[in-house]
Motif scaffolding. Structure first.
Motif, PDB file in Angstrom:
ATOM      1  N   SER A 156      31.087  47.804  54.898  1.00 15.60           N
ATOM      2  CA  SER A 156      30.143  47.969  53.794  1.00 15.60           C
ATOM      3  C   SER A 156      30.459  49.225  52.993  1.00 15.60           C
ATOM      4  N   SER A 157      30.854  50.297  53.680  1.00 16.18           N
ATOM      5  CA  SER A 157      31.166  51.543  52.979  1.00 16.18           C
ATOM      6  C   SER A 157      32.379  51.389  52.065  1.00 16.18           C
ATOM      7  N   LEU A 158      33.238  50.405  52.360  1.00 16.29           N
ATOM      8  CA  LEU A 158      34.404  50.133  51.513  1.00 16.29           C
ATOM      9  C   LEU A 158      34.065  49.210  50.350  1.00 16.29           C
ATOM     10  N   GLY A 159      32.835  48.735  50.311  1.00 15.22           N
ATOM     11  CA  GLY A 159      32.388  47.928  49.185  1.00 15.22           C
ATOM     12  C   GLY A 159      32.301  46.442  49.432  1.00 15.22           C
ATOM     13  N   PHE A 160      32.683  45.962  50.614  1.00 15.89           N
ATOM     14  CA  PHE A 160      32.625  44.529  50.887  1.00 15.89           C
ATOM     15  C   PHE A 160      31.180  44.042  50.920  1.00 15.89           C
ATOM     16  N   GLN A 161      31.000  42.758  50.580  1.00 20.85           N
ATOM     17  CA  GLN A 161      29.716  42.100  50.768  1.00 20.85           C
ATOM     18  C   GLN A 161      29.619  41.716  52.246  1.00 20.85           C
ATOM     19  N   VAL A 162      28.934  42.503  53.032  1.00 22.26           N
ATOM     20  CA  VAL A 162      28.930  42.305  54.475  1.00 22.26           C
ATOM     21  C   VAL A 162      27.619  41.673  54.924  1.00 22.26           C
ATOM     22  N   THR A 163      27.767  40.585  55.663  1.00 21.57           N
ATOM     23  CA  THR A 163      26.650  39.968  56.361  1.00 21.57           C
ATOM     24  C   THR A 163      26.887  40.126  57.857  1.00 21.57           C
ATOM     25  N   GLY A 164      25.859  40.523  58.571  1.00 24.85           N
ATOM     26  CA  GLY A 164      25.946  40.625  60.021  1.00 24.85           C
ATOM     27  C   GLY A 164      24.976  39.670  60.669  1.00 24.85           C
ATOM     28  N   TRP A 165      25.376  39.144  61.810  1.00 23.44           N
ATOM     29  CA  TRP A 165      24.484  38.243  62.552  1.00 23.44           C
ATOM     30  C   TRP A 165      24.409  38.688  63.996  1.00 23.44           C
ATOM     31  N   ILE A 172      20.872  47.501  59.397  1.00 20.16           N
ATOM     32  CA  ILE A 172      22.015  48.380  59.146  1.00 20.16           C
ATOM     33  C   ILE A 172      22.112  48.605  57.647  1.00 20.16           C
ATOM     34  N   ALA A 173      22.130  49.830  57.220  1.00 23.89           N
ATOM     35  CA  ALA A 173      22.164  50.147  55.793  1.00 23.89           C
ATOM     36  C   ALA A 173      23.384  49.506  55.137  1.00 23.89           C
ATOM     37  N   GLY A 174      23.152  48.823  54.032  1.00 22.54           N
ATOM     38  CA  GLY A 174      24.234  48.217  53.271  1.00 22.54           C
ATOM     39  C   GLY A 174      24.717  46.886  53.801  1.00 22.54           C
ATOM     40  N   VAL A 175      24.107  46.399  54.897  1.00 26.78           N
ATOM     41  CA  VAL A 175      24.539  45.150  55.515  1.00 26.78           C
ATOM     42  C   VAL A 175      23.388  44.154  55.485  1.00 26.78           C
ATOM     43  N   ARG A 176      23.668  42.954  55.036  1.00 31.44           N
ATOM     44  CA  ARG A 176      22.689  41.868  55.094  1.00 31.44           C
ATOM     45  C   ARG A 176      22.632  41.378  56.538  1.00 31.44           C
ATOM     46  N   CYS A 177      21.531  41.625  57.204  1.00 33.27           N
ATOM     47  CA  CYS A 177      21.413  41.329  58.628  1.00 33.27           C
ATOM     48  C   CYS A 177      20.595  40.061  58.848  1.00 33.27           C
ATOM     49  N   LEU A 178      21.198  39.090  59.520  1.00 34.25           N
ATOM     50  CA  LEU A 178      20.531  37.853  59.889  1.00 34.25           C
ATOM     51  C   LEU A 178      20.536  37.740  61.401  1.00 34.25           C
ATOM     52  N   SER A 179      19.664  36.897  61.934  1.00 35.71           N
ATOM     53  CA  SER A 179      19.573  36.816  63.389  1.00 35.71           C
ATOM     54  C   SER A 179      19.047  35.457  63.822  1.00 35.71           C
ATOM     55  N   GLY A 180      19.240  35.177  65.120  1.00 28.85           N
ATOM     56  CA  GLY A 180      18.691  33.978  65.720  1.00 28.85           C
ATOM     57  C   GLY A 180      19.382  32.702  65.272  1.00 28.85           C
ATOM     58  N   ASP A 181      18.928  31.596  65.840  1.00 25.57           N
ATOM     59  CA  ASP A 181      19.535  30.303  65.530  1.00 25.57           C
ATOM     60  C   ASP A 181      19.477  29.983  64.047  1.00 25.57           C
ATOM     61  N   ASP A 182      18.374  30.348  63.407  1.00 20.94           N
ATOM     62  CA  ASP A 182      18.220  30.016  61.987  1.00 20.94           C
ATOM     63  C   ASP A 182      19.123  30.846  61.090  1.00 20.94           C
ATOM     64  N   GLY A 183      19.608  31.983  61.594  1.00 23.65           N
ATOM     65  CA  GLY A 183      20.416  32.852  60.748  1.00 23.65           C
ATOM     66  C   GLY A 183      21.901  32.602  60.815  1.00 23.65           C
ATOM     67  N   LEU A 184      22.349  31.808  61.801  1.00 27.14           N
ATOM     68  CA  LEU A 184      23.791  31.672  61.996  1.00 27.14           C
ATOM     69  C   LEU A 184      24.466  30.933  60.853  1.00 27.14           C
ATOM     70  N   GLN A 185      23.930  29.795  60.452  1.00 25.03           N
ATOM     71  CA  GLN A 185      24.589  29.039  59.384  1.00 25.03           C
ATOM     72  C   GLN A 185      24.601  29.809  58.062  1.00 25.03           C
ATOM     73  N   PRO A 186      23.478  30.426  57.641  1.00 25.53           N
ATOM     74  CA  PRO A 186      23.555  31.247  56.430  1.00 25.53           C
ATOM     75  C   PRO A 186      24.569  32.395  56.535  1.00 25.53           C
ATOM     76  N   ALA A 187      24.741  32.948  57.730  1.00 26.13           N
ATOM     77  CA  ALA A 187      25.692  34.054  57.892  1.00 26.13           C
ATOM     78  C   ALA A 187      27.127  33.585  57.712  1.00 26.13           C
ATOM     79  N   LEU A 188      27.422  32.346  58.132  1.00 21.28           N
ATOM     80  CA  LEU A 188      28.791  31.853  58.083  1.00 21.28           C
ATOM     81  C   LEU A 188      29.117  31.083  56.813  1.00 21.28           C
ATOM     82  N   THR A 189      28.124  30.537  56.163  1.00 27.20           N
ATOM     83  CA  THR A 189      28.390  29.684  55.006  1.00 27.20           C
ATOM     84  C   THR A 189      29.041  30.481  53.877  1.00 27.20           C
ATOM     85  N   GLY A 190      30.219  30.065  53.493  1.00 23.41           N
ATOM     86  CA  GLY A 190      30.937  30.707  52.398  1.00 23.41           C
ATOM     87  C   GLY A 190      31.648  31.988  52.767  1.00 23.41           C
TER      88      GLY A 190
END
Length: 312
Positions: A156-165, A172-190
């Motif tokens: 994230s500090s390098l400027g990437f669009q970072v999603t974490g699951w 985490i500052a600067g990171v789109r954080c998803l979790s649980g079963d419902d968050g896995l597909q949105p984290a991986l899609t695209g």
């Protein structure tokens, strides 16, 4: 009072760790007896352990206050039925974490910048196509523990669009954080680059199967410095052959060393690294052991205790 510490790891590790632990524990004010042999298990206060050492039966160590694992992974010990003592995993920001951040960052940048095309260019083709900027690249990190969180923050500090699951919610500052079963597909899609830093558990084995590999952006890159069984090997090979995954850099495998006849060695879209993404470094790991013993001896909870119901 003298603390009796039993060191159960490979012989080469004893040679490296013995002077470091002796010096670091003494400097911390402890009077210790440190040995890689154990004539009186009931006298042992702490076990410094790695799975490649001789110890398999923990039941004689009735007074041991903790087992301090030298490896980040605990899957080879956590289910041991003789282990009733508290088990702490290795967390070492100055060694393990720093090494993982450097490996992940280097390989993410390799894919992002398309470096391979310039290193391997037998036709000397002049293809004037600059890479996108980091802000236009979608990177997903699966696993936001100590290692994953540090990698996600660096990217994230390098400027990437970072999603974490992760299994449970994280922030985490600067990171789109998803979790649980419902968050896995949105984290991986695209996702264009995916980094696997999950522990090996029944829930994570074969996590990256045909369906989930299909959620990634076409031609995505997959990095696995976490655990070999996170990937369904046959599914990955199919995705690579069909162009759904563009390349995979794999540092960990179900069988190590990776057998010479394994398809990963010979596939043009696979890079094999020999489990070097992150290693326990004696100089800093010794200090982590000292921190753990100091905490326990001063009445604090042992740091980084393993939750055996989760497996990590």
């Amino acid at each position: 009072m003298t603390l009796n510490i039993y060191f159960s790891a490979a012989a080469k590790d004893w040679e490296a760790y013995q002077p470091l632990l002796q010096n670091d524990l003494t400097a911390a004010g402890f009077d210790i007896a440190l040995s890689n042999t154990c004539p009186a298990p009931e006298a042992v206060d702490y076990i410094v352990y790695s799975p490649d050492g001789p110890l398999e039966d923990f039941s004689p160590f009735t007074n041991a206050r903790a087992v301090l694992n030298l490896w980040a992974g605990v899957e080879r010990i956590v289910a041991n039925p003789t282990l009733t003592q508290p088990l702490a995993r290795m967390v070492d920001p100055a060694g393990l974490t720093a090494g993982m951040v450097e490996w992940v960052t280097g390989h993410v940048l390799r894919y992002h910048l398309g470096i391979d095309a310039h290193i391997v260019n037998p036709g000397h083709d002049w293809v004037h196509v600059p890479p996108p900027l980091a802000r236009d690249r979608k990177v997903t990190v699966l696993g936001l523990g100590e290692l994953g969180a540090a990698c996600a923050a660096m990217l994230s500090s390098l400027g990437f669009q970072v999603t974490g699951w992760s299994r449970t919610p994280k922030d985490i500052a600067g990171v789109r954080c998803l979790s649980g079963d419902d968050g896995l597909q949105p984290a991986l899609t695209g996702a264009e680059i995916v980094v696997l830093l999950l522990p090996k558990t029944p829930q994570t084995e074969n996590l990256m199967n045909d369906d989930r590999l299909g959620w990634l952006a076409k031609g995505a890159a997959l990095l696995n410095p976490g655990r070999g069984p996170l990937i369904d090997d046959d599914a990955l090979l199919r995705a690579l052959d069909e162009g759904r995954v563009g390349h995979a850099t794999l540092d960990v495998f179900r069988v190590e060393p990776l057998p010479a006849d394994h398809p990963f060695w010979h596939h043009p879209r696979v890079t094999v690294t020999p489990h070097i993404a992150s290693s326990t470094r004696p100089e800093t790991a010794s200090q982590a052991v000292v921190r753990a013993i100091t905490a326990i001896e001063t009445g604090q909870p042992a740091p980084h205790l393993v939750d055996r119901s989760r497996g990590y």
